[in-house]
Design a protein around this motif. Structure first.
Motif, PDB file in Angstrom:
ATOM      1  N   GLY A   1       0.956  13.730  -0.656  1.00 47.88           N
ATOM      2  CA  GLY A   1       1.257  12.313  -0.853  1.00 47.88           C
ATOM      3  C   GLY A   1       2.189  11.772   0.211  1.00 47.88           C
ATOM      4  O   GLY A   1       2.030  10.632   0.677  1.00 47.88           O
ATOM      5  N   GLY A   2       3.151  12.593   0.620  1.00 49.60           N
ATOM      6  CA  GLY A   2       4.039  12.186   1.704  1.00 49.60           C
ATOM      7  C   GLY A   2       3.288  11.987   3.002  1.00 49.60           C
ATOM      8  O   GLY A   2       3.526  11.023   3.737  1.00 49.60           O
ATOM      9  N   LEU A   3       2.352  12.906   3.277  1.00 48.42           N
ATOM     10  CA  LEU A   3       1.533  12.751   4.481  1.00 48.42           C
ATOM     11  C   LEU A   3       0.635  11.517   4.393  1.00 48.42           C
ATOM     12  O   LEU A   3       0.471  10.790   5.373  1.00 48.42           O
ATOM     13  N   LEU A   4       0.086  11.270   3.215  1.00 45.73           N
ATOM     14  CA  LEU A   4      -0.750  10.086   3.023  1.00 45.73           C
ATOM     15  C   LEU A   4       0.073   8.808   3.211  1.00 45.73           C
ATOM     16  O   LEU A   4      -0.383   7.851   3.849  1.00 45.73           O
ATOM     17  N   ALA A   5       1.292   8.810   2.697  1.00 47.37           N
ATOM     18  CA  ALA A   5       2.170   7.649   2.880  1.00 47.37           C
ATOM     19  C   ALA A   5       2.479   7.449   4.358  1.00 47.37           C
ATOM     20  O   ALA A   5       2.498   6.324   4.859  1.00 47.37           O
ATOM     21  N   PHE A   6       2.698   8.567   5.079  1.00 48.55           N
ATOM     22  CA  PHE A   6       2.958   8.473   6.512  1.00 48.55           C
ATOM     23  C   PHE A   6       1.759   7.890   7.246  1.00 48.55           C
ATOM     24  O   PHE A   6       1.902   7.021   8.100  1.00 48.55           O
TER      25      PHE A   6
ATOM     26  N   ARG B   1       0.834  -1.201   0.000  1.00 46.11           N
ATOM     27  CA  ARG B   1       0.000   0.000   0.000  1.00 46.11           C
ATOM     28  C   ARG B   1       0.872   1.257   0.000  1.00 46.11           C
ATOM     29  O   ARG B   1       0.592   2.218  -0.717  1.00 46.11           O
ATOM     30  N   LEU B   2       1.936   1.246   0.794  1.00 49.66           N
ATOM     31  CA  LEU B   2       2.851   2.381   0.857  1.00 49.66           C
ATOM     32  C   LEU B   2       3.501   2.624  -0.501  1.00 49.66           C
ATOM     33  O   LEU B   2       3.555   3.765  -0.984  1.00 49.66           O
ATOM     34  N   ILE B   3       3.973   1.575  -1.112  1.00 49.32           N
ATOM     35  CA  ILE B   3       4.614   1.703  -2.425  1.00 49.32           C
ATOM     36  C   ILE B   3       3.598   2.173  -3.464  1.00 49.32           C
ATOM     37  O   ILE B   3       3.906   3.034  -4.294  1.00 49.32           O
ATOM     38  N   GLY B   4       2.387   1.645  -3.411  1.00 51.76           N
ATOM     39  CA  GLY B   4       1.347   2.047  -4.358  1.00 51.76           C
ATOM     40  C   GLY B   4       0.993   3.518  -4.233  1.00 51.76           C
ATOM     41  O   GLY B   4       0.892   4.237  -5.231  1.00 51.76           O
ATOM     42  N   VAL B   5       0.805   3.987  -2.991  1.00 52.84           N
ATOM     43  CA  VAL B   5       0.481   5.397  -2.761  1.00 52.84           C
ATOM     44  C   VAL B   5       1.623   6.281  -3.265  1.00 52.84           C
ATOM     45  O   VAL B   5       1.397   7.265  -3.982  1.00 52.84           O
ATOM     46  N   SER B   6       2.831   5.944  -2.894  1.00 54.87           N
ATOM     47  CA  SER B   6       3.987   6.754  -3.296  1.00 54.87           C
ATOM     48  C   SER B   6       4.157   6.775  -4.810  1.00 54.87           C
ATOM     49  O   SER B   6       4.433   7.822  -5.398  1.00 54.87           O
TER      50      SER B   6
END
Length: 126
Positions: A33-38, A3-8
């Protein structure tokens, strides 16, 4: 992890596509996007927190050191995020000043730990 890789990756592609037409929106998208990944990995913080509480309860004297460690880690992570955002937006000088300021802040937080170590060493020598 996926999920992290997909979002980034999705944010990266969108940011690259928007960079030519609207640089400001591209920068905002990257930060969001950085905040979403966090927030995607923030659920792991609960696991880390419970592990640290268990360690703190097993070694009561270690609570102060764990607190120092957590504050330093938060400063490092936040400073890195801010510095990367500054560099992405062409503000290299601001990023450098932020890094130096974060290092000074970390040093001021860790200094009591150094004092404790020195006092232990002096106690062992005497």
């Amino acid at each position: 992890m996926a999920r992290l890789i997909g979002v980034s990756f999705c944010v990266l592609i969108c940011s690259i596509l928007l960079r030519e037409s609207n640089r400001a929106f591209s920068s905002i998208l990257s930060i969001a996007g950085g905040l979403l990944a966090f927030f995607t990995v923030s659920s792991k913080l609960a696991e880390v927190s419970s592990s640290l509480k268990a360690i703190t309860q097993s070694v009561p004297a270690g609570a102060q050191y764990i607190s120092i460690m957590l504050r330093v880690m938060c400063i490092i992570i936040l400073a890195r995020l801010v510095c990367d955002a500054c560099r992405d937006n062409g503000e290299g000088a601001l990023a450098s000043f932020t890094e130096i300021s974060a290092k000074i802040l970390v040093l001021s937080i860790v200094f009591p730990l150094f004092e404790a170590i020195i006092n232990v060493v002096i106690g062992l020598i005497k």
